[in-house]
Write a protein that holds these residues in place. Sequence first.
Motif, PDB file in Angstrom:
ATOM      1  N   VAL A  76      38.119  26.698  60.040  1.00 29.64           N
ATOM      2  CA  VAL A  76      36.687  26.620  60.342  1.00 29.64           C
ATOM      3  C   VAL A  76      36.436  26.501  61.835  1.00 29.64           C
ATOM      4  O   VAL A  76      35.310  26.690  62.305  1.00 29.64           O
ATOM      5  N   ARG A  77      37.486  26.163  62.601  1.00 33.35           N
ATOM      6  CA  ARG A  77      37.397  26.137  64.070  1.00 33.35           C
ATOM      7  C   ARG A  77      38.686  26.725  64.628  1.00 33.35           C
ATOM      8  O   ARG A  77      39.711  26.789  63.935  1.00 33.35           O
ATOM      9  N   ARG A  78      38.650  27.060  65.906  1.00 37.33           N
ATOM     10  CA  ARG A  78      39.768  27.784  66.510  1.00 37.33           C
ATOM     11  C   ARG A  78      41.073  27.024  66.376  1.00 37.33           C
ATOM     12  O   ARG A  78      42.108  27.605  66.058  1.00 37.33           O
ATOM     13  N   PHE A  79      41.119  25.725  66.628  1.00 38.18           N
ATOM     14  CA  PHE A  79      42.371  24.969  66.629  1.00 38.18           C
ATOM     15  C   PHE A  79      42.485  24.031  65.438  1.00 38.18           C
ATOM     16  O   PHE A  79      43.294  23.117  65.445  1.00 38.18           O
ATOM     17  N   SER A  80      41.707  24.264  64.399  1.00 29.89           N
ATOM     18  CA  SER A  80      41.812  23.412  63.217  1.00 29.89           C
ATOM     19  C   SER A  80      42.923  23.914  62.301  1.00 29.89           C
ATOM     20  O   SER A  80      43.345  25.069  62.376  1.00 29.89           O
ATOM     21  N   TYR A  81      43.414  23.024  61.461  1.00 33.80           N
ATOM     22  CA  TYR A  81      44.401  23.422  60.471  1.00 33.80           C
ATOM     23  C   TYR A  81      43.717  24.262  59.400  1.00 33.80           C
ATOM     24  O   TYR A  81      42.573  24.013  59.047  1.00 33.80           O
ATOM     25  N   PRO A  82      44.424  25.240  58.864  1.00 30.51           N
ATOM     26  CA  PRO A  82      43.813  26.016  57.775  1.00 30.51           C
ATOM     27  C   PRO A  82      43.758  25.216  56.482  1.00 30.51           C
ATOM     28  O   PRO A  82      44.626  24.384  56.221  1.00 30.51           O
ATOM     29  N   ASN A  83      42.734  25.442  55.713  1.00 29.09           N
ATOM     30  CA  ASN A  83      42.576  24.813  54.405  1.00 29.09           C
ATOM     31  C   ASN A  83      42.425  25.882  53.334  1.00 29.09           C
ATOM     32  O   ASN A  83      42.058  27.021  53.631  1.00 29.09           O
ATOM     33  N   ASP A  84      42.706  25.486  52.119  1.00 25.09           N
ATOM     34  CA  ASP A  84      42.523  26.377  50.976  1.00 25.09           C
ATOM     35  C   ASP A  84      41.120  26.206  50.398  1.00 25.09           C
ATOM     36  O   ASP A  84      40.645  25.079  50.224  1.00 25.09           O
ATOM     37  N   TYR A  85      40.484  27.318  50.084  1.00 27.78           N
ATOM     38  CA  TYR A  85      39.174  27.314  49.455  1.00 27.78           C
ATOM     39  C   TYR A  85      39.239  28.191  48.203  1.00 27.78           C
ATOM     40  O   TYR A  85      39.912  29.238  48.204  1.00 27.78           O
ATOM     41  N   TRP A  86      38.520  27.752  47.155  1.00 27.89           N
ATOM     42  CA  TRP A  86      38.570  28.445  45.864  1.00 27.89           C
ATOM     43  C   TRP A  86      37.180  28.843  45.413  1.00 27.89           C
ATOM     44  O   TRP A  86      36.204  28.126  45.647  1.00 27.89           O
ATOM     45  N   GLY A  87      37.108  29.954  44.706  1.00 22.95           N
ATOM     46  CA  GLY A  87      35.882  30.333  44.038  1.00 22.95           C
ATOM     47  C   GLY A  87      35.778  29.650  42.690  1.00 22.95           C
ATOM     48  O   GLY A  87      36.673  28.913  42.269  1.00 22.95           O
ATOM     49  N   GLN A  88      34.683  29.933  42.007  1.00 20.69           N
ATOM     50  CA  GLN A  88      34.431  29.274  40.724  1.00 20.69           C
ATOM     51  C   GLN A  88      35.134  29.963  39.561  1.00 20.69           C
ATOM     52  O   GLN A  88      35.214  29.421  38.463  1.00 20.69           O
ATOM     53  N   GLY A  89      35.651  31.151  39.815  1.00 23.32           N
ATOM     54  CA  GLY A  89      36.376  31.876  38.772  1.00 23.32           C
ATOM     55  C   GLY A  89      35.504  32.887  38.049  1.00 23.32           C
ATOM     56  O   GLY A  89      34.289  32.707  37.912  1.00 23.32           O
ATOM     57  N   THR A  90      36.139  33.963  37.612  1.00 28.99           N
ATOM     58  CA  THR A  90      35.445  34.983  36.829  1.00 28.99           C
ATOM     59  C   THR A  90      36.325  35.379  35.649  1.00 28.99           C
ATOM     60  O   THR A  90      37.534  35.562  35.799  1.00 28.99           O
ATOM     61  N   GLN A  91      35.732  35.453  34.475  1.00 27.34           N
ATOM     62  CA  GLN A  91      36.486  35.708  33.254  1.00 27.34           C
ATOM     63  C   GLN A  91      36.801  37.195  33.115  1.00 27.34           C
ATOM     64  O   GLN A  91      35.916  38.046  33.235  1.00 27.34           O
ATOM     65  N   VAL A  92      38.066  37.469  32.817  1.00 29.34           N
ATOM     66  CA  VAL A  92      38.500  38.822  32.470  1.00 29.34           C
ATOM     67  C   VAL A  92      39.089  38.763  31.065  1.00 29.34           C
ATOM     68  O   VAL A  92      40.001  37.975  30.811  1.00 29.34           O
ATOM     69  N   THR A  93      38.552  39.562  30.170  1.00 28.41           N
ATOM     70  CA  THR A  93      39.030  39.607  28.799  1.00 28.41           C
ATOM     71  C   THR A  93      39.420  41.034  28.450  1.00 28.41           C
ATOM     72  O   THR A  93      38.604  41.951  28.601  1.00 28.41           O
ATOM     73  N   VAL A  94      40.660  41.201  28.008  1.00 26.27           N
ATOM     74  CA  VAL A  94      41.171  42.524  27.645  1.00 26.27           C
ATOM     75  C   VAL A  94      41.429  42.529  26.141  1.00 26.27           C
ATOM     76  O   VAL A  94      42.255  41.764  25.649  1.00 26.27           O
ATOM     77  N   SER A  95      40.732  43.380  25.444  1.00 28.43           N
ATOM     78  CA  SER A  95      40.885  43.464  23.993  1.00 28.43           C
ATOM     79  C   SER A  95      41.935  44.506  23.619  1.00 28.43           C
ATOM     80  O   SER A  95      42.094  45.521  24.300  1.00 28.43           O
TER      81      SER A  95
END
Length: 121
Positions: A101-120
């Motif tokens: 989030v800043r030039r010299f900050s440590y990187p962090n992990d960010y996640w989305g809320q998820g999306t369902q995939v269904t294969v029949s």
Amino acid sequence: QVQVVESGGGLVQAGGSLRLSCAASGSIFSIDRMGWYRQAPVKQRELVATIINGDSTNYADSVRGRFTILRDNAKNTVYLQMNSLKPEDTAVYYCNLNARVRRFSYPNDYWGQGTQVTVSS
């Protein structure tokens, strides 16, 4: 704040295709890695594919040759093109990014809320 929003999931027959999209926004200085993970019922979350700096990719053995991960650096967006889908690909797919989030900050992990995939079958 960093927001991660996925889209593109749905229901498809075996052998079909889907394209997932993930857009990152907010206070982002840089993104080191973007990727997709998935979690099926009663299973642990597993890596599907990652892409680093736009061209270095990594795939799970189960999807290699069928899925393609692409990244648009200008839009902070990552895509997952899924072809030849199988019932065992059914899962909630999560977008992940490793970002600063800043030039010299440590990187962090960010996640989305998820999306369902269904294969029949």
